[in-house]
Design an enzyme around this catalytic site. Structure first.
Site, PDB file in Angstrom:
ATOM      1  N   ASP A 248       5.598   2.457  13.952  1.00 30.09           N
ATOM      2  CA  ASP A 248       5.631   3.823  13.424  1.00 30.09           C
ATOM      3  C   ASP A 248       4.217   4.368  13.318  1.00 30.09           C
ATOM      4  O   ASP A 248       3.307   3.691  12.819  1.00 30.09           O
ATOM      5  CB  ASP A 248       6.323   3.859  12.058  1.00 30.09           C
ATOM      6  CG  ASP A 248       7.806   3.546  12.156  1.00 30.09           C
ATOM      7  OD1 ASP A 248       8.429   3.977  13.135  1.00 30.09           O
ATOM      8  OD2 ASP A 248       8.332   2.854  11.265  1.00 30.09           O
TER       9      ASP A 248
ATOM     10  N   ARG B 281       4.859   6.793   6.807  1.00 32.35           N
ATOM     11  CA  ARG B 281       6.238   6.476   6.420  1.00 32.35           C
ATOM     12  C   ARG B 281       7.115   7.723   6.450  1.00 32.35           C
ATOM     13  O   ARG B 281       8.022   7.880   5.635  1.00 32.35           O
ATOM     14  CB  ARG B 281       6.284   5.841   5.033  1.00 32.35           C
ATOM     15  CG  ARG B 281       5.612   4.500   4.951  1.00 32.35           C
ATOM     16  CD  ARG B 281       5.943   3.822   3.641  1.00 32.35           C
ATOM     17  NE  ARG B 281       5.050   2.687   3.480  1.00 32.35           N
ATOM     18  CZ  ARG B 281       4.519   2.307   2.330  1.00 32.35           C
ATOM     19  NH1 ARG B 281       4.801   2.968   1.231  1.00 32.35           N
ATOM     20  NH2 ARG B 281       3.739   1.278   2.271  1.00 32.35           N
TER      21      ARG B 281
ATOM     22  N   ASP C 298       9.700   5.321   1.048  1.00 31.30           N
ATOM     23  CA  ASP C 298       9.685   5.321   2.506  1.00 31.30           C
ATOM     24  C   ASP C 298      10.770   6.264   3.010  1.00 31.30           C
ATOM     25  O   ASP C 298      11.897   6.224   2.519  1.00 31.30           O
ATOM     26  CB  ASP C 298       9.963   3.896   3.007  1.00 31.30           C
ATOM     27  CG  ASP C 298       9.554   3.666   4.447  1.00 31.30           C
ATOM     28  OD1 ASP C 298       9.760   4.585   5.270  1.00 31.30           O
ATOM     29  OD2 ASP C 298       9.046   2.583   4.766  1.00 31.30           O
TER      30      ASP C 298
ATOM     31  N   ARG D  74      11.161   6.646   6.568  1.00 30.15           N
ATOM     32  CA  ARG D  74      11.291   6.407   8.011  1.00 30.15           C
ATOM     33  C   ARG D  74      12.734   6.127   8.413  1.00 30.15           C
ATOM     34  O   ARG D  74      13.131   6.388   9.534  1.00 30.15           O
ATOM     35  CB  ARG D  74      10.394   5.231   8.429  1.00 30.15           C
ATOM     36  CG  ARG D  74       8.925   5.563   8.435  1.00 30.15           C
ATOM     37  CD  ARG D  74       8.098   4.342   8.717  1.00 30.15           C
ATOM     38  NE  ARG D  74       8.198   3.360   7.631  1.00 30.15           N
ATOM     39  CZ  ARG D  74       7.589   2.179   7.643  1.00 30.15           C
ATOM     40  NH1 ARG D  74       6.875   1.818   8.698  1.00 30.15           N
ATOM     41  NH2 ARG D  74       7.697   1.365   6.629  1.00 30.15           N
TER      42      ARG D  74
END
Length: 417
Positions: A244, A290, A328, A330
């Site tokens: 990421d 994130r 987070d 993501r």
């Protein structure tokens, strides 16, 4: 400014019912023709069969180009000689509507498959492009100079350039499938997307007949070391990392983060894997900080370093949550889609310590063999706090988990399953 921009004209709201001529989309169909094309960015609104526009977050720049007269609203891309350099698929996963919900598996070949529709005036654009490239990194050159890597002329040149096939992929969301993936109702998903984007796409709540959404977010790029077709062969060793985006580390080499060291380590492992007769893969997703954004990430950095007692592992996630409200965003649930697009059923060596990524990959039906951690020597001094916190939170480690007190605190915040 050109007359077509400045002249008064009727505003056609996207919440109005669609016109005639929109081609149907049957998600999960066995062929591109049966599935139908994705028609988004077009001046002829009646032809649109999706919500949103192509190019993800770059669609706003397209609007600026039209507004200032640099781009004609009616421009049509000339797709001559733009076909993929390597054929990807089709694979059985492409016709399983539950395996791929966030990208268009047929998005690389629209110029050939839908030639008749293009000739008939439909503005059909690729959402995937595949090309050849060289990847040149100082860490790879250093590995070559130190003897860790050897040039072979096929996968790695004498000058330290890695030869790859790479694919750029735009997000294409099948809303019913995305809702199922996250365990929410499609109605709730549509409404929250509409509200949290400031009402940008009213079709989300007014056009339930349109099931495909082109969200204004970044996409991903995959880098393949070796033969792309070998990715789908479980008998060929696959070394892979799903990474990421972390601009501060990946590009500028931050001292507080392990992202670039882990990324370059994975690339080195992929090169060696290809040289052993296997294939390597790095999938790079635009999810900065994130998916909280770079501004939020920098605010968290300040909060971590200025808190009483300084930066500590047991407060690592707490500081993020204090600023962003969540640890987070993501959401790795969508991440395996690109692996299924490549036909992957087994990853022999996963260069990742993330339990979230591992769980998402294996939960989607892909087998994972060995898990490869980042060598301690590659972890920057200021990033050891981050690594200890992640190990305590469930990250894979072949060594000892950080001390029991830190693990206890992590469990108390619900970070360990």
């Amino acid at each position: 400014m050109p007359p077509e921009v400045t002249a008064p004209r009727h505003i056609r709201l996207t919440s109005h019912a669609g016109g005639f001529g929109a081609l149907p989309i049957q998600w999960g169909a066995a062929s591109a023709v049966e599935r139908g094309p994705v028609v988004g960015t077009t001046s002829k609104r009646s032809n649109r069969n999706v919500i949103g526009t192509h190019s993800g977050s770059y669609s706003v720049y397209r609007a600026l180009a039209v507004a200032c007269g640099a781009l004609s609203r009616d421009h049509r891309a000339d797709l001559t000689n733009t076909a993929p350099t390597d054929v990807i698929g089709p694979y059985p996963q492409w016709s399983d509507p539950g395996k791929i919900v966030s990208i268009d598996p047929w998005g690389a070949t629209v110029g050939e498959v839908f030639a008749a529709e293009l000739a008939a005036g439909y503005d059909i654009r690729p959402t995937i492009a595949v090309t050849k490239a060289h990847v040149i990194l100082p860490e790879v050159i250093e590995a070559l100079q130190s003897g860790r890597l050897k040039p072979d002329g096929k996968f790695l040149t004498e000058g330290g350039a890695a030869c790859v096939t790479k694919a750029a992929i735009e997000p294409v969301w099948h809303l019913p499938g995305v809702a199922r993936r996250f365990g929410c109702s499609e109605t709730d998903l549509r409404r929250v997307l509409f509200e949290e984007t400031g009402g940008m796409y009213p079709e989300l709540v007014t056009r339930s007949d349109l099931e495909v959404f082109l969200p204004p977010i970044g996409g991903q790029t995959v880098y393949i070391f070796g033969e792309p077709r070998d990715l789908a062969n479980p008998d060929v060793e696959l070394t892979a990392r799903v990474h990421d985006e972390c601009n501060g580390s990946d590009v500028f080499g931050s001292d507080i983060c392990t992202c670039r060291p882990y990324l370059t380590h994975a690339i080195e492992e992929c090169i060696m894997g290809a040289q052993r007769g296997g294939v390597g893969l790095v999938s790079y997703s635009r999810k900065e900080g994130r998916a909280l954004g770079e501004v939020t990430k920098f605010l968290v950095y300040n909060a971590r370093k200025r808190q009483v007692g300084g930066d500590t592992a047991d407060q690592y996630f707490a500081r993020t949550e204090c600023v962003a409200g969540v640890q987070d965003m993501r959401f790795q649930e969508l991440m395996p889609d690109v692996l299924h697009w490549l036909g992957i059923s087994k990853i022999h060596r996963l260069v990742s310590m993330s339990n979230m990524k591992y769980d998402a990959i294996t939960g989607s039906g892909i087998e994972v063999g060995e898990r490869v951690n980042i060598p301690d020597a590659l972890i920057p001094a200021d990033a050891k706090v981050e690594m200890d916190a992640k190990k305590a939170a469930g990250y894979f480690t072949p060594g000892l988990v950080p001390d029991a007190e830190e693990l206890k605190k992590a469990k108390g915040r619900g970070l360990v399953k």
